[in-house]
Every structure is written in C-alpha cells, then in structure tokens.
Design an enzyme around this catalytic site. Structure first.
Site, PDB file in Angstrom:
ATOM      1  N   GLU A   1       0.793  -1.226   0.000  1.00 44.72           N
ATOM      2  CA  GLU A   1       0.000   0.000   0.000  1.00 44.72           C
ATOM      3  C   GLU A   1       0.828   1.280   0.000  1.00 44.72           C
ATOM      4  O   GLU A   1       0.477   2.251  -0.673  1.00 44.72           O
ATOM      5  CB  GLU A   1      -0.960  -0.004   1.200  1.00 44.72           C
ATOM      6  CG  GLU A   1      -2.140  -0.945   1.064  1.00 44.72           C
ATOM      7  CD  GLU A   1      -1.802  -2.400   1.384  1.00 44.72           C
ATOM      8  OE1 GLU A   1      -2.688  -3.259   1.215  1.00 44.72           O
ATOM      9  OE2 GLU A   1      -0.657  -2.662   1.811  1.00 44.72           O
TER      10      GLU A   1
ATOM     11  N   ASP B   1      -9.453   0.007   5.859  1.00 45.68           N
ATOM     12  CA  ASP B   1      -8.604  -0.450   6.957  1.00 45.68           C
ATOM     13  C   ASP B   1      -7.131  -0.503   6.541  1.00 45.68           C
ATOM     14  O   ASP B   1      -6.233  -0.239   7.338  1.00 45.68           O
ATOM     15  CB  ASP B   1      -9.031  -1.840   7.418  1.00 45.68           C
ATOM     16  CG  ASP B   1     -10.452  -1.851   7.943  1.00 45.68           C
ATOM     17  OD1 ASP B   1     -10.630  -1.724   9.153  1.00 45.68           O
ATOM     18  OD2 ASP B   1     -11.385  -1.986   7.125  1.00 45.68           O
TER      19      ASP B   1
ATOM     20  N   HIS C   1     -12.224  -5.397   7.860  1.00 47.37           N
ATOM     21  CA  HIS C   1     -12.916  -5.082   6.618  1.00 47.37           C
ATOM     22  C   HIS C   1     -14.123  -4.173   6.862  1.00 47.37           C
ATOM     23  O   HIS C   1     -14.961  -4.019   5.984  1.00 47.37           O
ATOM     24  CB  HIS C   1     -13.376  -6.357   5.909  1.00 47.37           C
ATOM     25  CG  HIS C   1     -12.250  -7.185   5.384  1.00 47.37           C
ATOM     26  ND1 HIS C   1     -11.527  -8.046   6.180  1.00 47.37           N
ATOM     27  CD2 HIS C   1     -11.707  -7.265   4.160  1.00 47.37           C
ATOM     28  CE1 HIS C   1     -10.590  -8.631   5.458  1.00 47.37           C
ATOM     29  NE2 HIS C   1     -10.679  -8.174   4.219  1.00 47.37           N
TER      30      HIS C   1
END
Length: 800
Positions: free
Chosen positions: A525, A550, A592
């Site tokens: 990420e 998240d 999630h």
C-alpha cells in the site's frame, strides 16, 4: 555486482582539467558551508543543522549523469548535488538555515522546512506547470527516513508510461519520450526501513529507470551498521536482485572517496537506466560524516579513535586533492588558492544571506518601536511599555516573535485606554500578523484557478430510458468515460487490473484501455500511494487504489507526511494531484469494516476527504477532482456496490461539489448530521420516527475536509435547535470533529435548546457477523432511541 575503483578505471577516464578543478572548488565550498552552518546553529543564529559533509565528491559525480527532465527524490544530505546541478546557491543554502520566508531568497520551502530539505519549483506563480522536461528537477524532501522511496517509484514509473503513451497534447511538457531517470538517495541505516524494501521490490517488478544511491558511512546516527543491516552491507543482501536470466537490478559498489571511479560508475548507471529502463542500485561505501549526524550531538561520543583517524585520512575531499596532485592536474599551491577562494565564497554567501534575512526584521522592529514610544507617551502604563520597548531594542538579532510579543503585551496594558496611538499600533499589529501568518500557512490546498473549490456542481439528470443498475456499474461506466477522454488518467492497485477490482467497479477496463492505464500492483500500500505521488508530480493523473479503508493505515504515513504537505512545504512550488480510491464503512469483521475517520481527518490536512453516500455521488467526485489540481481521498461505501442506482444521462458531466452538504430529508424536530453508509440508516430511522410524530432533518456532509464551507448545517440547527452527529468512527473521532466545526466554527452553540449528542461505534473494532455488527456499530434502533431521548428531555409532555 560490480565493484569499481579509480585504479581500474584510470586508463579509460577522460575529464578536462578545468572541470576537475571546478569540481574540487565546489566540494570545498560546500564543505565550508557545512562547517559554517554548524557554527551558526551553535551560536544561536539558526535552530538546527543537518549537513551533507562527507558526501561531496560522490554527489558531484552523480550530478554529471543528471540530465534535464530527470527527477531527484532524496534526503537531507544532498546539498552538494543540488549545487552541482545549479538548483541551489550557497546563499540559498544559508537562507534555508535561517528559515528566510522570502521565496526569492529560499525558493525550496520559503523557510517552512529545516535546512537540507531541497526542492525545485515545478509550478509557475499561477499554479500552472512549467516545462519539466527542460528542467533539472528535485521533488520536495521530507525528513522521515526512507519516506522518499515510495515517491521515487512513481517518478521513475512516469518515464515508462510516457515511453508507451500515445499522443497527448501536454506530453512534451513532462517527458522526452520517457528518457528521464528518477534518482534516489538514502543513508545506509535508513535502508532498514520497510519503505525501502517495498520500493526496491516494486521498482524491480516494474522495470523502471530508477537509480538509488546508498550513502554508506557505517552509522545510522550513533548506531553502527552491524546493528542495522544483515551482513553490514545492503548491496550484499540485495545481491539476489542482480539481473541475469530474469529481470532485476544492476548493482554497483564504489568507494565514496574515489573521484574517477564514482564518475565512471554513475556514467554506467545512467546508460543502463536511461536506455534500457532497468533499475540500478549504487552502494557508495567508505563515506565519512565529519561533523556527525547533526548539530544535536558529537560523533566523538560513539566513534573510536581509530575510526575517527580513518575518517580524517579518507575524507573524500582530501583524497580528491591527493588524486589531483598525483595526476598533475594542479599543484599544491594552486589547490591552496582554490580552497582559499572557495572558503571565502562560502563566508560571503553566509553574510549576504544573513543580511537579507535580518534587515527587514530590524526595519519592522524600528517601526514597532516608533509606535510603542508614541503609545507610551499617552498611557498610564508608560513605564511598563517603555521597559518592553527597551528590552526589545536590546535584542541584537530579534525574531518577529519578539516584536509581536512586545506589541501584544503593550496593547493588553492599555485595554482600558482608547487612543489614536493605541488604534494605530493595533492596526499595525493586525496587518503584520496577517502578512506573516500567510507566510507560514498558505497553500495547504491549491490556491490556483484549478482549485477543487472552484469546480461548479453539475447535478445528474435522468430520463425514462435511464437504466437501473448495480451501483458498481455507475462507477465502471464513469471510469470508462474518464479513461477514454483523458489519456493522462491511470488507475492501479491490488486486483484493479485483470479482475477489475474486488467489487468489479473496473470490470473489463484493462482489456479495453490496456495494462498501462488500468493495472494490478503487488500488495504494498505505501508504494501504491508513492506511485501516485511520483506520477502526479510528473503531470499524470493517477487514481491509486487501496483495497479497503482499513488497509489505508499501511499508507497513512506517506499520505500524511508527503502527499498532504506537498503544496504546503513548497509554498505552491510543487503539486501532486493524486486521487486515492478506497472503500470502507459497513461490512463485517475487524479488518474489513473499519471507519477510522478521526485518524484520517486529523492526520491528512492538505488532502480532501470525500465520503459519498452512493456511487453516483462518488462518480461526481472523481469527475470534480480530475478537473482540479487538488488531491483527495474518496471513500466508496462497501455495501453500496450491489444496491440499485440509475445511471445518469449526463454521467461524464456530473460534478459533486466539494465542501457542500446536502439535506436528504427535511424535518423540524432535530438535525442529524452524518455521511456515507450511515445516510441510509438515518433515513431508515427517520421513517420509523415519523410514525410517532417526530420529524428529523438528515444532512449528508458529503466531504469531511473541507467541511460545510457554506455553513448550511447551522441554518438547519437554527430551525430544529437540537443536533446529533452520527457516524461509524469510535467515540470522539469524526463525530467530535463535526461537532467542533458546527458548534464552534459555525457558532451553532447559540441555537441549542438541548445538549448536542454524538452517536458512534463502540471503542473496539467491529466484531464479525451480523450480530457482531449490530452490537459494535450504531443502528437505526440506536438512532431512533437517541432522538427520542433528546426530545423527551426537552419536551417530556410530548410523550405523556
């Protein structure tokens, strides 16, 4: 792995004598600037100093391979390189040390960053792009270790995109057919950071023209490399990345004091990266750091006598001088004169920078003292005001803070003494603070004509032929139209390419528009975010996808420290209009269904945070942001992809306004302020409450940053006199932020008949399963009961 030494390369090494002499003079001048800089800090003229001493010769060699169009993403030791490419004068170096706010004196950050943080200005004064392909470019530095690495990947990837891009009218402004290199620098200890490994791996996968120099002086502040790096060598442990039958890196090892070997190494690295688009790692070993890490401590405390003696012997400037003498390029006397002139130039630059910095402050003090003296003559507090003036006048090197403090204290002493003199002083103070507050606070967001706040709303229109589809189809059709009409737009992320993202909002778009435009990435990420920053800094318009809200936490540091501060830390000199796409809020399970909006809002000032309640609103936000030069985080509702929406007839034309709330149900009894998936819950509760004669007004804020720029929520509060802030964050999170905005900023406290309330999730993460969700997050039942409680408290007779 390639090991280079000057002895091996001397026969093939060609460089003009004058060039060598000029290089030596620059190295000496840069070193002298470092030495003077340290003294300026220790004598109090500057707050903190961090310098590039010991790295001079390697950086001069690197500068010879750096061409117009290239980009640097480095760290705070690269002063000599910036001088060598003509992007930093020694006088500007000192202006940065003094935190001079005048961009004419300190163009990198206008005094907003500590010294050693470099940047070139990519933008004209109106916020438009300069021709970056004709410039030698440096992306703006940040301090957190290895944080320059994710951005570096995007800067290099842009060259690959441009090399394969079809014609775009703006392309020539940003690239010469993708022949640019992105050059990165990092200290050896910082290669221990996960960001380094993540970025190195990403560049190896992408095969992009990226060259990373690791400046290795055996220490990370006071900690030896044996505690930092396996085998004490980053090039050794990365040797598996060396290309062979499979693509990888070219890896070089060269000594930081070996002038000819350094030049030859950088020439080789340049050719490989520029021609072949292969990433290169240059491990520059045996470097020194003569003054230690920074002005905050001395390296004599942690280095042995033997190590200090070796550093004196193998100081790069000393070794360069020995090489020059040995090769008959200049005599000892000539070199002495060169050193004398270079040191004099550094001292003169310091004097000029200090004069430019302190002269306007002294002039401002003189004006303040004149006004203070006038006030003292007409005040019963004359003695105290005179004392404040005398103390201010005695400060030999005043700060603006000193001036303002004396004025403010004098104004407080004369609170009950209105006079023309006091009014004049107060007027001067207000003008002074406004001027300098702007110097320190401007450009958090775009101030150009392309600001997102200037994009006008275009509402969706429908006809009988408008089909009703899953929400994801609205997004997909909008993305398709964006990709078709804007060649500079790219979308990438985990699962974004082949399968069209986990919720099929990009279904089929890779096959239609190609892998360069819609692409998959690895699970990384921070580097996905960094790719977006680098690509945007080079004129492209990336939509960087983080799969779930998240998982944004992996990239939070890069978003907060780099992306959110680009325009601010360069005073509008650079921009990176990235759109970060993610999805969040209602689902099930701890990782999630998170909604850490408070954390996001409080750490991402500088990025617009947009929270659409459905996919049509989201599509409008994408269209708005791509018309602007601001950056945004757009959070789609996880449970909205399969809900039915109609495709607007004017899909590509819709624009959701930034910072504008929408009243989605009118009412008279209480105002509910919410966003995202909670809008549907609020509407469900409103229907239930209406059965009991309670009519709530539901307001969708649509964007958290900026928040309700027209102050429409307080208009609702004037009517209902009661308010609930409702969201899925933890107590005290985004609900508290919204409350502060409405009650304090908008003055909503004046209209309250009941205590304001918040309705939030529990302190813990959401538990798995539908029951777990019900007991973890606020429901329609919770909202109904809280509304009744608030109204019952104020109007008990209504329920009797």
């Amino acid at each position: 792995m390639n090991n280079s030494t000057g002895q091996e390369l001397e026969t093939g090494f060609e460089i003009h004598k004058n060039e060598v002499v000029n290089d030596y003079a620059l190295a000496v001048e840069s070193r002298e600037a470092s030495l003077i800089g340290r003294r300026e800090v220790l004598t109090g003229k500057a707050k903190f100093g961090i310098f590039g001493d010991g790295k001079e010769v390697a950086q001069i060699a690197w500068a010879k391979a750096f061409k117009p169009g290239d980009f640097r993403s480095g760290y705070y030791r690269d002063q000599t390189f910036m001088m060598a490419i003509g992007a930093l004068t020694t006088q500007e170096f000192f202006a940065s040390l003094y935190a001079d706010t005048d961009l004419n004196h300190e163009p990198a950050s206008g005094g907003r960053q500590m010294n050693g943080h470099f940047a070139t200005r990519s933008l004209n004064s109106d916020g438009s792009w300069k021709n970056l392909s004709e410039m030698k470019n440096s992306s703006a530095d940040i301090s957190p270790t290895a944080s320059q690495m994710p951005r570096l990947v995007g800067l290099a990837q842009a060259s690959k995109i441009y090399r394969h891009m079809d014609q775009w009218s703006e392309k020539q402004k940003f690239s010469n057919n993708g022949n640019e290199i992105a050059w990165g620098t990092i200290g050896n200890a910082s290669t221990s950071e996960g960001l380094f490994f993540e970025a190195i791996n990403a560049a190896g996968v992408l095969q992009i023209p990226m060259v990373v120099s690791v400046w290795d002086d055996d220490y990370g502040i006071s900690v030896h490399s044996k505690h930092q790096t396996t085998k004490e060598s980053i090039s050794e442990i990365l040797s598996g990345f060396q290309r062979g039958e499979k693509p990888g890196y070219e890896i070089f090892v060269v000594k930081g004091w070996d002038y000819p070997a350094l030049i030859e190494t950088y020439k080789k690295a340049e050719k490989i990266a520029r021609d072949e688009h292969v990433p290169v790692l240059i491990h520059v070993v045996e470097m020194t750091q003569p003054q230690g890490h920074s002005t905050s401590g001395s390296h004599e405390r942690y280095k042995s006598k033997e190590r200090l003696e070796w550093e004196r012997e193998f100081d790069c400037i000393r070794q360069m001088r020995l090489w020059i003498e040995a090769n008959g390029i200049a005599t000892p006397d000539e070199l002495d004169e060169i050193e004398k002139a270079a040191k004099k130039a550094a001292r003169e630059a310091r004097s000029k920078a200090w004069k430019d910095y302190i002269t306007p402050i002294l002039d401002e003090r003189a004006e303040a003292l004149r006004l203070l003296h006038a006030l003292a003559q007409h005040s019963v507090a004359s003695d105290e005001i005179t004392s404040l003036s005398t103390n201010l006048e005695k400060i030999s090197e005043p700060l603006r803070r000193d001036i303002i403090t004396a004025v403010r204290k004098s104004l407080r002493l004369t609170l009950r003494e209105p006079s023309n003199q006091r009014a004049a002083l107060e007027y001067w103070l207000n003008q002074y603070i406004e001027k300098y507050q702007t110097k320190y606070s401007s450009h958090l967001y775009s101030q150009s004509q392309w600001s997102a706040l200037n994009i006008r709303e275009v509402k969706p229109t429908y006809s009988e032929q408008s089909p009703e589809v899953d929400g994801r189809i609205v997004l997909r059709e909008n993305f398709d139209q964006l990709l078709s009409s804007r060649p500079e737009v790219l979308i990438f992320g985990e699962d974004s390419g082949k399968i069209g993202d986990v919720n099929q909002g990009l279904e089929g778009l890779q096959s239609e528009h190609g892998e360069m435009r819609v692409s998959d990435t690895g699970i990384r990420e921070a580097t996905i975010l960094g790719q977006g920053i680098g690509l945007a800094m080079r004129g492209l318009r990336p939509i960087a996808e983080i799969q779930y809200l998240d998982y944004l936490l992996y990239a939070l540091q890069i978003m907060s420290d780099d992306l959110a501060t680009v325009q601010y830390r360069t005073v509008g000199g650079q921009k990176a209009p990235v759109i970060v796409r993610t999805r969040g809020h209602r689902l099930e399970g701890i990782w999630h269904s998170g909604s850490p909006m408070g954390a996001i809002v409080h750490s991402m000032r500088g990025i617009y945070v947009l929270v659409p309640r459905d996919m049509t609103k989201a599509a409008g936000f994408y269209n708005t942001m791509l018309d602007s030069d601001d950056t945004a985080l757009i959070i789609e509702c996880l449970n909205g992809y399969r809900l039915k929406e109609r495709i607007p007839d004017n899909l590509s034309e819709i624009r959701t306004p930034i910072g504008v709330v929408e009243t989605i149900r009118t009412g008279k009894d209480l105002t509910v302020v919410t966003y995202g998936s909670n809008c549907r819950i609020a509407l469900e509760a409103a229907e239930e409450l209406s059965r009991f004669g309670i009519e709530i007004e539901v307001i969708d804020v649509q964007s958290l940053i900026p928040f309700d720029i027209h102050h429409d929520i307080v208009k609702s509060l004037k009517k209902t006199n009661r308010i609930i802030f409702f969201d899925e964050d933890v107590p005290g999170g985004a609900s508290a932020y919204m409350m502060q905005q409405v009650l304090e900023v908008q003055g909503g406290y004046r209209w309250l008949d009941s205590a304001p309330r918040t309705l939030t999730s529990k302190d813990h993460r959401p538990a798995y399963g539908s029951d777990g969700d019900y007991f973890s997050k606020p429901s329609a039942d919770d909202l109904c009961d809280l509304v009744i409680e608030v109204i019952k408290e104020a109007e008990p007779s209504r329920f009797s």
